[in-house]
Design an enzyme around this catalytic site. Structure first.
Site, short mmCIF file in Angstrom:
data_model
loop_
_atom_site.label_atom_id
_atom_site.label_comp_id
_atom_site.label_asym_id
_atom_site.label_seq_id
_atom_site.Cartn_x
_atom_site.Cartn_y
_atom_site.Cartn_z
N THR A 1 48.59 50.73 89.42
CA THR A 1 49.24 51.37 88.27
C THR A 1 49.23 50.45 87.06
OG1 THR A 1 50.64 52.70 89.69
CG2 THR A 1 51.47 52.29 87.48
N THR B 1 51.38 48.74 93.57
CA THR B 1 52.62 48.46 94.29
C THR B 1 52.62 48.99 95.73
OG1 THR B 1 53.63 50.49 93.47
CG2 THR B 1 54.04 48.49 92.20
N ASP B 2 51.79 50.03 96.00
CA ASP B 2 51.92 50.73 97.28
C ASP B 2 51.65 49.85 98.50
OD1 ASP B 2 52.71 53.05 96.04
OD2 ASP B 2 50.74 54.00 96.11
#
Ligand code: ASP
Length: 329
Positions: free
Chosen positions: A20, A99-100
């Protein structure tokens, strides 16, 4: 920021992998309808000055949404980190990441590299196109950590907090402050370019798994297959039994390890436990990891299945894959 690193350490290398932080949406007010992995890492550094006496260099290793992370990207990252950390003038490495799965990549890198210099992963919850992106400050903070004298090990820096690769977990779906370190708490905080450290930098022994990226045997295709199965109300042993049956199917990659995402203190529904014991008897390595967000599994003398201590199921899976890598099938 005042930098009192040794004068020979002049460079921070920033490796880009997407996420992101490098994402773009059509509308600046849209913080969820974006495409991750659009902006080059060199462009993410625009406007972020290097700490005094240091220079920044950027290298694009991958460009993906980290939900789609693959083993070959991990291998490539480990190799590039090892390369740059061995350069005498490099103080540390920063990695921009989604971030995942950042906690998985961080744990993998800490386990295989156990670096004596800092490797700092950072990320963003809002895309680069956001009216108020969180990425630039996170990158600036990550660079400050990488430039901190005597910093070492793999950390994740987000929203002003420094988390150890061993403890960090994504705990929120939307808020910019999306990470926590459970019982351990953060390693420290970054405040206006200075690190306020609360506890030791992450350390772990360098396992033989270092071979993973140093030899051709580390090719992604040869990673041992380890699956995660969750224990929950009403679960059966069907998934585990199917995985066992698959071992004899032509062309299927046979399962070598099984992580049970267990309830509470490592407890497993009796039906799933029976299937897991059948798998263990058939030669599959089985590990219980707790579904709880904090705490560690406290072992009991009558345990028949090994436990993963404080590791989350996804980190236990990586630990088991690396362990199995040492053990020929
Ligand atoms: N799906 C994105 C990724 O992990 C989420 C993020 O970066 O926040 O790449």
């Amino acid at each position: 920021m005042v930098n009192s690193l040794s004068p020979s350490l002049r460079r921070i290398v920033v490796l880009g992998t997407g996420g992101t932080i490098a994402g773009r949406a059509a509308d600046g007010g849209d913080n969820i309808g974006y495409t991750a992995g659009q902006v080059e890492v060199a462009d993410l550094l625009g406007g972020i000055g290097a700490p005094e006496g240091l220079e920044l260099s950027a290298e694009q290793v991958a460009q993906l949404d980290s939900k789609d992370m693959e083993f070959d990207v991990w291998l490539q990252l480990a190799r590039r980190c090892a390369f740059w950390l061995a350069e005498a003038d490099v103080a540390g490495v920063v990695i921009t990441h989604g971030t995942d799965t950042i906690e998985e990549t961080a744990f993998f890198l800490q386990t295989v590299l156990a670096p004596g210099k800092p490797v700092v992963l950072t990320c963003a919850m809002r895309p680069a196109s956001s009216l108020s992106p969180d990425g630039p400050q996170n990158v600036r903070d990550a660079i400050a950590v990488a430039a901190t004298p005597a910093a070492q090990g793999v950390t994740v820096v987000c929203a002003g907090a420094i988390h150890s690769a061993l403890d960090v977990q994504k705990v929120h779906t939307y808020r910019p402050d999306a990470f926590a370190s459970g019982d351990a708490g953060p390693v420290g905080y970054v405040e206006e370019g200075s690190v306020r450290r609360l506890r030791d930098w992450p350390q772990s022994p360098v396992g033989k798994s270092r071979k993973f990226f140093e030899t051709k045997d580390g090719a992604a295709a040869h990673w041992p297959r380890v699956e995660i199965v969750t224990s929950h109300a009403g679960v059966s042993g069907a998934v585990v039994d199917l995985l066992l049956q698959e071992r004899t199917a032509v062309g299927a990659e046979p399962i070598r390890g099984l992580v049970l995402a267990a309830t509470g203190n490592g407890t497993v529904h009796h039906a799933l436990e029976a299937a897991a014991l059948r798998a263990q008897d058939a030669g599959v390595a089985v590990l219980r990891a707790t579904r709880c967000a904090s705490g560690r599994i406290l072992p009991r003398p009558d345990d028949r299945l090994r436990d993963a201590g404080a590791l989350t199921p996804v980190k236990a899976r990586i630990a088991l894959m690396l362990e199995l890598f040492e053990t020929p099938a």
